[in-house]
Scaffold this motif. Structure first.
Motif, PDB file in Angstrom:
ATOM      1  N   GLU A  78       0.853  -1.185   0.000  1.00 33.89           N
ATOM      2  CA  GLU A  78       0.000   0.000   0.000  1.00 33.89           C
ATOM      3  C   GLU A  78       0.891   1.237   0.000  1.00 33.89           C
ATOM      4  N   SER A 128       0.034   4.596   1.686  1.00 32.48           N
ATOM      5  CA  SER A 128      -0.050   4.652   3.148  1.00 32.48           C
ATOM      6  C   SER A 128       1.284   5.061   3.760  1.00 32.48           C
ATOM      7  N   HIS A 163      -7.627   6.041   8.945  1.00 33.30           N
ATOM      8  CA  HIS A 163      -7.290   6.922   7.827  1.00 33.30           C
ATOM      9  C   HIS A 163      -5.829   7.358   7.897  1.00 33.30           C
ATOM     10  N   GLU A 207      -3.553   4.755   6.736  1.00 34.64           N
ATOM     11  CA  GLU A 207      -3.641   4.660   5.279  1.00 34.64           C
ATOM     12  C   GLU A 207      -2.910   5.817   4.592  1.00 34.64           C
ATOM     13  N   LEU A 248      -9.286  -1.055   8.319  1.00 39.10           N
ATOM     14  CA  LEU A 248      -8.117  -0.685   7.528  1.00 39.10           C
ATOM     15  C   LEU A 248      -8.217  -1.291   6.132  1.00 39.10           C
ATOM     16  N   TRP A 249      -8.097  -0.483   5.119  1.00 37.48           N
ATOM     17  CA  TRP A 249      -8.234  -0.894   3.715  1.00 37.48           C
ATOM     18  C   TRP A 249      -9.483  -1.755   3.498  1.00 37.48           C
TER      19      TRP A 249
END
Lengths: 182, 727
Positions: free
Chosen positions: A39, A42, B422, B425, B443-444
């Protein structure tokens, strides 16, 4: 989310090189590792932490460079950088003084410490002295309530600070700065 | 497979014991120095440095061991140094500086004579004998009758009361685990370091006759090697502060070296994880946690077992578990202390949690303002990976789990779970509407469990000692203990861990030592900017999630700030609102606008231009904001205002009706006046007044020109005769 898509900018090589030159090798390498994570977006906050640790603050050109290399919209980067208190957007003073304004410090007279600092330095909260030596901030609770009132000068935590002790503290750092530069 | 876990864990334990025992020669003296953010701020780095110098100079490096530990939470006495000579109990010293270091080293470490005037809590006095009766529910219920009282009578009858200085009903010693069968109580004799099990009155008679009168330890009744009891005394030399506390979440803080996995394992660390993996039944873990009545220690008080159960049942290929270490309440430092003092126990709890819900990835979300905590957790993660306690196939069980640190960046709202997600992320930490709850979509978008540091610190103990043991320590609704950061106007500031249900009075007066300078307690503030101020009438309230809520405050994450007569409640409400208003993320209107308008009203009131109508407006706005804000921050932000309006309305009225601040705190409402009786005409005030509004010749009474006074208070500070009154 997927890996960053290859940039479609016309002069991507120049843009990338310019961004890399702004951030320096160490951070470019860090971003490269981050971009390979599942990710990548992130990792934005940790990249900003790295940049601030290296340069002391986040300049507009740093933010733009991070946006390019991490392939995150510049608006997002700037949105994140301005949202969090920890990120500084202006060049900090040589000695950054943060007085803890947590509850315990407040009831033990941190406001008087701030007043005295303002008086001695002739600046307001959030400002830097004209010689760039001292900057004054109020801090969120530093979690050292047992030693209230507390203030930090760069990484030094000073405990049980009294307004009377302020001139001597400032003198010490001013002297230290003179020694460092000579 | 199962047998393999046990085997691998045993190897770890053996290695740990080899390492730790090699470090401690039987005939060596151990000097223990605290190393945590607050200890360092108080000067423990210098102390450590001095000791290193002395040890090197003495040439006894092989006989003197210098250890670093986290902090035990005695903030007001730091830096603390403990010295253990071979075969003796640890002696602790307080407020140690360079000079004290020298005396301790030469007199105690080298010569063996403790330095009395530097002793920790020396003023409390050491008695000939002190008896502590365990009054935990298990002990008290099974022992019919009040043994402490019985003992007092028996000693008086036998004419022995002079031998015993004090008889105390202390909190649970934590010995119940192996002693669960039958009717039993526990008695501790100090300073002899003996714990007895008491089955009946006859046992008490035997102990009195043999030990107290005869000075011989009754071996038949003595308890052997128990995890909490055997080391109890070595752990806390300063029993007076600790005998009313229960140390569960803080069991290792200030005791072990937080950077040594070996020391942690030698103290039964990772025993719980090994047992859980051996059992190979996640549902068992969740059942234990549910039965233990452990509630979320971050402040919400949601039952941890229920949360885990929901996440376990959620259908998803990936799940996450997060440790919320974004401790942002002003006045709270429990999490930092645990992360710095005992990082492995939090990591172990997180790993067990990950196993229970079926997550393979965990996160620590830590404030960037806690550099030492970050370093310690990173170190713990690295060590755990090296020892097969994190990473693929943990202890050969087939369970894969890894952990990553994500740094917060100074946004209080990120303590709210959706905002925290958030932030991990990589986005702005703004909350969103719930449901869906993170256990469903976090999360995600994956099921995610978020728990506080202290919650995780309790998990290994629940698994090790059993759910019932844990549940029995607290109240009927809430098991275990709560750690509070006691600060403000209280004698012993520091970290305090007490069973759920203890009263505020016990915490503030018996552990905290009361309000200094003989002042009157006005209020106890719990829950930080989301909590309320409880006046003295609530002192006998048993502290629990529900009771505090009913009294108009909240448990919160554990900040507890004591306020005395010099604190103005309107000013305090304003202080918290400044904080909430500044931290409001701006996403929803009630919080963004409401907090600002409320602050404006409070500024008017403390500035001397408030009207009675303002109080009604304030209350209406507060209730509106409470009802309509998006997340916990906005819903709780009016609490300090509402609770002070309710409990201290007279103070508000004095501000708006009489333009007077009863606590003499609100500067705009103050008047400075020189008392002609006390003024000697030293001219100090006149010379220091920034606006030169003080008139008077040397050796004559001075006077303040009220029309020009800017109320800075400088004259009060400089007057050495207390001649300037704040009215």
């Amino acid at each position: 989310m997927t890996h960053p898509t290859p940039a479609v900018t016309d002069h991507w090589d120049q843009v990338r090189e310019a961004a890399e030159a702004v951030l320096g090798d160490e951070i470019v390498e860090y971003i490269r590792t981050a971009a390979a994570q599942p990710e990548p977006a992130s990792e934005l906050i940790s990249v900003l932490h790295k940049v601030q640790a290296r340069y002391g603050y986040l300049d507009t050109e740093h933010l733009d460079a991070v946006a390019q290399l991490l392939q995150v919209p510049a608006a997002t980067v700037s949105g994140v950088a301005t949202f969090y208190h920890f990120f500084r957007l202006n060049k900090p003073a040589r000695y950054s003084i943060s007085v803890c304004m947590g509850t315990a410090c407040y009831v033990k007279g941190a406001d008087k410490v701030v007043n005295r600092l303002q008086e001695e330095l002739g600046i307001d909260i959030g400002e830097t002295t004209s010689d760039g030596l001292f900057g004054l901030q109020q801090a969120r609770c530093l979690g050292t309530c047992g030693l209230a009132p507390v203030m930090m000068v760069n990484d030094d935590v000073l405990s049980r600070v009294t307004p009377e002790a302020i001139p001597a503290i400032l003198d010490r750092y001013a002297k230290q700065s003179r020694q460092d530069s000579s | 497979m199962a047998g393999r876990v046990k085997e691998l864990y045993r190897e770890l334990v053996e290695r740990a014991h080899t390492v730790t025992s090699a470090a401690q020669h039987e005939d060596s003296t151990v000097i223990q120095v605290g190393n945590a953010t607050c200890e360092n701020a108080a000067g423990s780095r210098e102390v450590l440095h001095e000791f290193r110098k002395y040890i090197a100079a003495s040439g006894k490096e092989d006989r003197i061991v210098l250890r670093e530990t986290g902090c035990t939470g005695r903030c007001s006495c730091e830096p603390i140094v403990g010295v253990t000579r071979p075969g003796q109990t640890m002696v602790k010293y307080q407020k140690v500086d360079a000079e004290a270091t020298h005396r301790i080293f030469t007199q105690h470490v080298l010569e063996g004579h403790p330095v009395p005037d530097l002793l920790l809590d020396a003023q409390m006095g050491t008695s000939p004998l002190k008896l502590l009766f365990c009054r935990s529910r298990r002990c008290a219920d099974s022992m019919q009758g009040d043994y402490a009282e019985m003992c007092r009578e028996k000693l008086a009858d036998a004419g022995l009361d002079y031998v015993v200085d004090d008889i105390v009903s202390a909190n649970c010693f934590g010995l119940c685990r192996s002693e669960m069968v039958g009717r039993l109580g526990h008695l501790m004799v100090l300073p002899d370091k003996v714990v007895y099990r008491l089955r009946n009155e006859a046992d008490l008679d035997t102990i009195i006759a043999q030990h107290i009168q005869g000075g011989r330890i009754v071996d038949t009744l003595r308890i052997g090697d128990e995890p909490f009891s055997g080391r109890f005394f070595e752990m806390y030399g300063d029993v007076a502060f600790f005998n009313r506390q229960d140390r569960i979440a803080l069991r290792h803080s200030g005791v072990i070296d937080p950077e040594s996995l070996q020391e942690y394992i030698a103290e039964d660390g990772y025993q719980a994880l090994a047992a859980v993996l051996e059992r190979d039944d996640p549902a068992w873990v969740i059942e234990q946690v549910s039965r233990s009545r452990l509630r979320g220690r971050g402040g919400g008080g949601y039952p941890t077992g229920t949360k885990w159960d929901m996440a376990r049942k959620a259908q998803a290929d990936t799940k996450y578990i997060i440790c919320n270490a974004d401790e942002g309440d002003p006045g709270a430092f429990m999490d930092r202390s645990m992360l710095e003092g005992d990082p492995f126990s939090v990591l172990e709890g997180l790993t067990i949690g990950g196993y229970a819900i079926g997550a393979r990835k965990g996160f620590f979300y830590i404030r960037a303002e806690y550099p030492l905590a970050i370093k310690r957790i990173q170190h713990a993660i690295d060590q755990a990976r090296l020892n097969n306690l994190l990473g693929p196939d943990i202890l050969g069980s087939g369970f894969d789990f890894d952990v990553e640190i994500r740094l917060g960046a100074g946004a209080f709202v990120c303590g709210e779970e959706t905002a925290l997600i958030h932030s991990i992320e990589g986005r702005r930490g703004e909350p969103r509407i719930r449901p869906p709850y993170p256990t469903e979509s976090g999360l995600w978008g994956k099921p995610t469990v978020i728990n506080n540091v202290e919650t995780f610190a309790n998990i290994a103990v629940v698994c090790d000692y059993g759910a019932d043991w844990f549940a029995n320590i607290g109240t009927a609704e809430s098991g275990g203990t709560k750690v509070f950061a006691l600060a403000g106007k209280v004698e012993h500031t520091g970290m305090v861990e007490v069973p759920m249900g203890m009263t505020l009075r016990e915490i503030v007066f018996e552990i905290g030592g009361g309000v200094p300078d003989g002042k009157e307690l006005k209020a106890v503030q719990t829950g930080g900017p989301a909590g309320g101020c409880l006046p003295a009438k609530w002192l006998d309230l048993p502290v629990d999630f529900r009771t505090l809520g009913e009294a108009g405050s909240i448990m919160g994450s554990g900040g507890m700030i004591v306020m005395d007569e010099d604190d103005c409640m309107v000013d305090i409400a304003k202080f918290f609102l400044v904080f909430s208003q500044d931290e409001s993320c701006g996403k929803c209107t009630p919080c963004r606008e409401g907090s600002r308008r409320m602050l404006e009203i409070l500024e008017r009131i403390t500035g001397g231009t408030g009207t009675p109508q303002d109080l009604d407006n304030l209350e209406r706005l507060a209730i509106l904001m409470q009802k309509s804000s998006l997340c916990g921050l906005g819903r709780a932000a009016p609490n300090p205002v509402l609770s002070t309006l309710r409990e201290f309305r007279d103070e508000y009225l004095a501000h708006v009706e009489e333009q007077r601040c009863p606590a003499h705190r609100c500067v705009a409402l103050l008047r400075f006046q020189i008392d002609p009786e006390k003024c000697v005409g030293c001219t100090a005030c006149a010379r220091n007044c920034p606006v030169l509004c003080i008139q008077g010749k040397a050796k004559q009474v001075h006077e303040i020109d009220q029309s020009r006074c800017i109320k800075c208070g400088r004259c009060v500070e400089v007057c050495r005769f207390s001649a300037v009154d704040r009215l």
